[in-house]
Design an enzyme around this catalytic site. Structure first.
Site, PDB file in Angstrom:
ATOM      1  N   ASP A   1       0.775  -1.187  -0.023  1.00 44.72           N
ATOM      2  CA  ASP A   1       0.318   0.216   0.017  1.00 44.72           C
ATOM      3  C   ASP A   1       0.764   0.763  -0.064  1.00 44.72           C
ATOM      4  O   ASP A   1       2.104   0.850   0.472  1.00 44.72           O
ATOM      5  CB  ASP A   1      -0.964   0.272   1.641  1.00 44.72           C
ATOM      6  CG  ASP A   1      -1.385   1.058   1.039  1.00 44.72           C
ATOM      7  OD1 ASP A   1      -2.491   1.735  -0.217  1.00 44.72           O
ATOM      8  OD2 ASP A   1      -2.138   1.681   2.450  1.00 44.72           O
TER       9      ASP A   1
ATOM     10  N   GLU B   1       2.586   4.281  -4.325  1.00 41.88           N
ATOM     11  CA  GLU B   1       2.932   5.952  -5.060  1.00 41.88           C
ATOM     12  C   GLU B   1       4.614   6.106  -6.065  1.00 41.88           C
ATOM     13  O   GLU B   1       5.176   6.552  -6.706  1.00 41.88           O
ATOM     14  CB  GLU B   1       1.775   6.967  -5.354  1.00 41.88           C
ATOM     15  CG  GLU B   1       0.007   6.187  -5.518  1.00 41.88           C
ATOM     16  CD  GLU B   1      -0.196   5.233  -4.195  1.00 41.88           C
ATOM     17  OE1 GLU B   1       0.308   5.731  -2.672  1.00 41.88           O
ATOM     18  OE2 GLU B   1      -1.032   3.951  -4.078  1.00 41.88           O
TER      19      GLU B   1
ATOM     20  N   ASP C   1      -8.764   3.704  -2.818  1.00 38.07           N
ATOM     21  CA  ASP C   1     -10.333   4.328  -1.538  1.00 38.07           C
ATOM     22  C   ASP C   1     -11.548   4.090  -2.345  1.00 38.07           C
ATOM     23  O   ASP C   1     -11.802   5.807  -2.485  1.00 38.07           O
ATOM     24  CB  ASP C   1      -9.215   5.246  -0.318  1.00 38.07           C
ATOM     25  CG  ASP C   1      -8.014   4.665  -0.323  1.00 38.07           C
ATOM     26  OD1 ASP C   1      -8.219   3.463   0.409  1.00 38.07           O
ATOM     27  OD2 ASP C   1      -7.918   5.020   0.547  1.00 38.07           O
TER      28      ASP C   1
HETATM   29  O1  MIG Z   1      -4.306   6.056   3.499  1.00 32.83           O
HETATM   30  O2  MIG Z   1      -3.376   0.863   5.793  1.00 32.83           O
HETATM   31  O3  MIG Z   1      -6.129   2.521   0.179  1.00 32.83           O
HETATM   32  O4  MIG Z   1      -6.905   0.050   1.820  1.00 32.83           O
HETATM   33  O5  MIG Z   1      -6.904   0.364   4.436  1.00 32.83           O
HETATM   34  C1  MIG Z   1      -4.771   4.886   3.796  1.00 32.83           C
HETATM   35  C2  MIG Z   1      -4.795   1.663   5.410  1.00 32.83           C
HETATM   36  C3  MIG Z   1      -3.500   3.529   4.152  1.00 32.83           C
HETATM   37  C4  MIG Z   1      -5.136   2.355   2.355  1.00 32.83           C
HETATM   38  C5  MIG Z   1      -5.605   2.105   1.522  1.00 32.83           C
HETATM   39  C6  MIG Z   1      -6.266   1.191   2.406  1.00 32.83           C
HETATM   40  C7  MIG Z   1      -5.316   1.585   3.251  1.00 32.83           C
HETATM   41  C8  MIG Z   1      -5.395   2.471   4.803  1.00 32.83           C
HETATM   42  N1  MIG Z   1      -3.713   3.107   3.406  1.00 32.83           N
END
Ligand code: MIG
Length: 794
Positions: free
Chosen positions: A406, A409, A483
């Site tokens: 996660d 980017e 999200d």
């Molecule tokens: O911006 O790790 O898209 O699935 O639960 C928050 C917490 C960070 C974004 C992910 C989301 C995840 C969340 N993360």
């Protein structure tokens, strides 16, 4: 949220004339084998045939093309290709066995010709290739009234992108996700043009911020903020060929382990061992299938990746082992930000090895993310990727087989939302600014993760899920759409989004079922689970502040429906697995927009709310609350209602009943669909195989299907340990169905103890022969439906 100030007249400055220089006329050229160096008035264009249907075009104002930059994105280099050259007064004609390209000389313009009709596709006209003093490059192509455009990776909005302008710059967007939200997390500057059933593809191989602009009437263009104008042209001639050509270049999904295509339950976050155990106990007690549980950021010690919080997860290893014995895997989240804590091993190692991204002046770049001040590995360096990959031994030693990437980017909590653009990446000896490599960061992180996991997993297939990526990400990770929210609109949008991702090589994709942010509700969860059950990736996930949305969160009636559809996925598993196998070999996605199967049918060109699962099954989810009917477009042919066996004539829209317990599914006449009984995990042996044969018409082509099976978890299939059986079914006489089954590969023995064939649409008195021998009737265990007979299959 913005107010009217956002549209203050002063905000609309005149768009400047950017002073682009056209590449100019073609003066002369040199050629060697498959490579053509076109010397033009204002620069050089290099055209390289990678193979007979793929041409790479690169423009450079001064000097030769740089063809090796970031070349790890591409799998093969150019092959020897025969090119016939015809040098005429006004043009060069370059022709391979499957592609004809015209280079007009004055000015230099590149156009693909459709071989069947001689019509120009992807034509350059008044404007072609150009550059300006700021280092920007652009290429213009003609747009016909009948042109439609698909692909573009992960984009919000509808299927056909004609009229849209899309930017490629990986961005963490929490909210909103709507039609105009662009860019999102993944950048794939690839698209296909479709005109009257003919398709070509363009992959703009530039990793800088790029824009693909299709808002014009007669031309479209692709533009980049820096780097070379460098693109691949794929000849088609159909959409499936284009996907084949594009994925031959950028890769195809690896065959996932079966558990990864089962149902996943996630939440931000299951915060303790006790909570996880309780969750599993609920699943088991309610007999709802489940293959994976995701651990979001709270499992870590102070958001330090490669750690567990000892107080919340005192015995993570035991938990993971015990769950695995019950067939349930744990998938922990791993973000790229490494907490800048001088007493934290990963940070210390990274500093000692110079593994973190650095600014021009040599200082480490720090950014704020969950662990507060953090450093970011420079995944552009092989050594760093190896180091990061090897850190995953921490997880694999605990028995973990899947990782969730996660924030890659990369997302940073600052104004630019990402790393400073003057960070200079090592890039394996080809130093590059973050401006150039930004879009590759997530891809490189997942590459490091996949390769590291594979290394540590002793012949087992790893699963990696990622939020960010670039072209080629499919080789390393599945992608979910980030999200979204618990909105009906987002349920609906997940279809065109994932269909376009599939057309862009990312066959293994999905959206958070039930919606991530905002509060879900029972009806929405049912409808979303119905859709998710037949999407490539199937995970229910929701955020910290939202109400719970596990299957039982909205009472027993909703729970029963959610359970029914999760179970449906497990029944459909052999069919899905076969499609995954196909995608891994050909690049053709599981979840297909109808245009992929019916490219001549204009009714399919912007059909957003239904899809094909493979070539024979049509799925038409309900996407609105309190809605019990919907219109379904059935392409030409005859279609069986999956639930009732009612046969509907296609080539038209039909209005179908779809109360909350019904996901409308249609199976094409002459289809063969393998099912197994529902199980609680994919790891439970498949005891019975049920082959559903949807009767073909007398005299029609035989129904045909290739059944695929292997051990579901190792790489042995790549060394021949697989089972492949070709099955055909034809009405040899009006009342004789001839089914033939031929084992193509018997390198693996499937676990089915009993095999049944169910014929749908059987006329009274139908005799079924399997390999020439009359098959014995078997009482169907399902309530008998007219025209449905079951026979034994030895
Ligand atoms: O911006 O790790 O898209 O699935 O639960 C928050 C917490 C960070 C974004 C992910 C989301 C995840 C969340 N993360």
């Amino acid at each position: 949220m913005q107010n009217s100030l956002a549209i203050h007249p002063d905000h609309f400055r005149q768009v400047q004339n950017d002073g682009f220089t056209d590449i100019g006329s073609l003066l002369d050229y040199e050629s060697g084998g498959n490579t053509f160096r076109l010397h033009c008035q204002n620069g050089e264009v290099t055209a390289v045939f990678y193979n007979a249907s793929t041409l790479r075009v690169t423009m450079n104002p001064d000097g030769e093309a740089e063809l090796g930059r970031n070349s790890h994105v591409l799998i093969p280099g150019p092959e020897e290709t025969d090119v016939r050259v015809e040098d005429a007064e006004d043009r060069l004609l370059l022709e391979t066995n499957s592609m004809t390209v015209v280079v007009s000389k004055n000015p230099c313009r590149i156009t693909l010709l459709d071989r069947a009709t001689g019509k120009a596709m992807a034509a350059e006209t008044e404007r072609g290739m150009m550059y300006n003093a700021r280092g920007e490059v652009a290429c213009f192509k003609a747009m016909d009234a009948d042109d439609h455009f698909y692909g573009f990776g992960e984009k919000a909005g509808f299927l056909d992108k004609r009229g849209e302008k899309m930017t490629m710059w990986n961005t963490d967007v929490y909210a909103p996700h709507n039609q105009e939200t662009d860019p999102l997390y993944v950048s794939v500057p690839f698209f296909m043009g479709l005109r009257e059933g003919k398709a070509y593809g363009i992959f703009f191989f530039n990793t800088f911020r790029t824009v693909l602009n299709l808002t014009g009437e007669q031309e479209y263009f692709f533009w980049a903020e820096g780097g070379q104008l460098d693109y691949f042209l794929f000849a088609g001639p159909g959409p499936k060929e284009v996907i084949g050509q594009y994925t031959a270049l950028t890769g195809r999904i690896p065959l996932p382990p079966k558990w990864a295509i089962g149902y996943h339950q996630s939440r931000y976050s299951y915060q303790s061992e006790a909570e996880v155990r309780e969750l599993v106990a609920s699943y088991q007690q309610k007999q709802i299938p489940l293959d994976a549980i995701h651990l979001d950021i709270h499992y870590m010690n102070g958001y330090r990746v490669f750690t567990f919080d000892k107080s919340r997860f005192p015995a993570a290893g035991r938990l993971i082992r015990e769950l695995k014995e019950a067939g349930i895997r744990i998938v922990p989240i791993v973000d790229p930000g490494v907490k800048a804590d001088p007493e934290y091993g990963v940070f210390k190692q990274g500093i000692a090895q110079g593994a973190f991204c650095r600014k021009m002046d040599g200082s480490v770049f720090y950014g704020q993310v969950w662990p507060e001040k953090s450093a970011f590995p420079d995944f552009s360096e092989k050594d760093v990727r190896r180091w990061w990959g090897s850190l995953h031994r921490y997880y694999t030693n605990l028995g973990i087989e899947g990782i969730w990437n996660d924030m890659n980017e990369p997302s940073v909590f600052n104004d630019s939302k990402t790393m400073d653009l003057d960070v200079v990446h090592g890039n394996d000896g080809q130093p590059a600014t973050h401006r150039e490599l930004h879009n590759l960061y997530g891809y490189l992180m997942s590459k490091a993760t996949y390769e590291g996991m594979k290394e540590e997993m002793d012949n087992k297939r790893p699963f990696v899920l990622t939020r960010a990526g670039y072209a080629g990400i499919q080789r390393y990770a599945a992608v979910w759409t980030g999200d979204n929210r618990s909105f009906w609109e987002h349920l609906e949008m997940s279809m065109p989004m994932c269909m376009n991702m599939g057309l862009s090589g990312i066959a293994f994709c999905g959206a958070d079922v039930g919606g991530f942010a905002h509060d879900s509700n029972g009806q929405l969860l049912v409808r979303w689970t119905q859709l998710g059950a037949l999407m490539p990736y199937f995970r229910n996930h929701s955020e910290l502040k939202s109400i719970r949305q596990e299957p039982w969160a909205f009472g027993p009636a909703i729970e029963a429906l959610v359970k029914r559809y999760i179970t449906l996925r497990y029944q459909w598993l052999p069919y899905l697995y076969g499609l995954f196998r196909e995608a891994s070999l050909t690049g053709i996605p599981l979840m297909r927009p109808l245009l992929l199967e019916y490219p001549q049918d204009v009714n399919t060109y912007n059909l957003n709310d239904q899809f094909m699962l493979g070539s024979q099954v049509l799925v038409a989810p309900v996407t609105r609350p309190d809605t019990n009917v919907r219109a379904v477009y059935l392409p030409v042919g005859r279609w069986f209602d999956y639930w009732t066996d009612q046969v509907l004539e296609g080539g038209r829209h039909v209005l179908v009943q779809a109360p909350l317990d019904v996901l409308p599914i249609y199976v094409k006449e002459g289809a063969i669909l393998p099912h197994v009984p529902g199980r609680l995990t994919t790891g439970e042996p498949e005891e019975e195989l049920v082959l559903h044969v949807y009767l073909p018409q007398p005299g029609a082509d035989a129904a045909e299907y290739t059944l695929y099976e292997d051990d579901g978890g190792s790489f042995d299939y790549s060394r021949g340990a697989l089972y492949e059986q070709r099955i055909t079914a034809a009405l040899s006489e009006p009342l004789t169905l001839d089914i033939r089954a031929e084992i193509i590969c018997g390198g693996y023995a499937p676990s089915w103890k009993r095999k049944t064939i169910i014929v749908h649409g059987a006329p009274a008195g139908l005799e079924v022969k399997v390999d020439g021998v009359a098959a014995a009737l078997r009482e169907p265990e399902l309530p008998g439906l007219a025209g449905r007979i079951a026979v034994e299959w030895e």
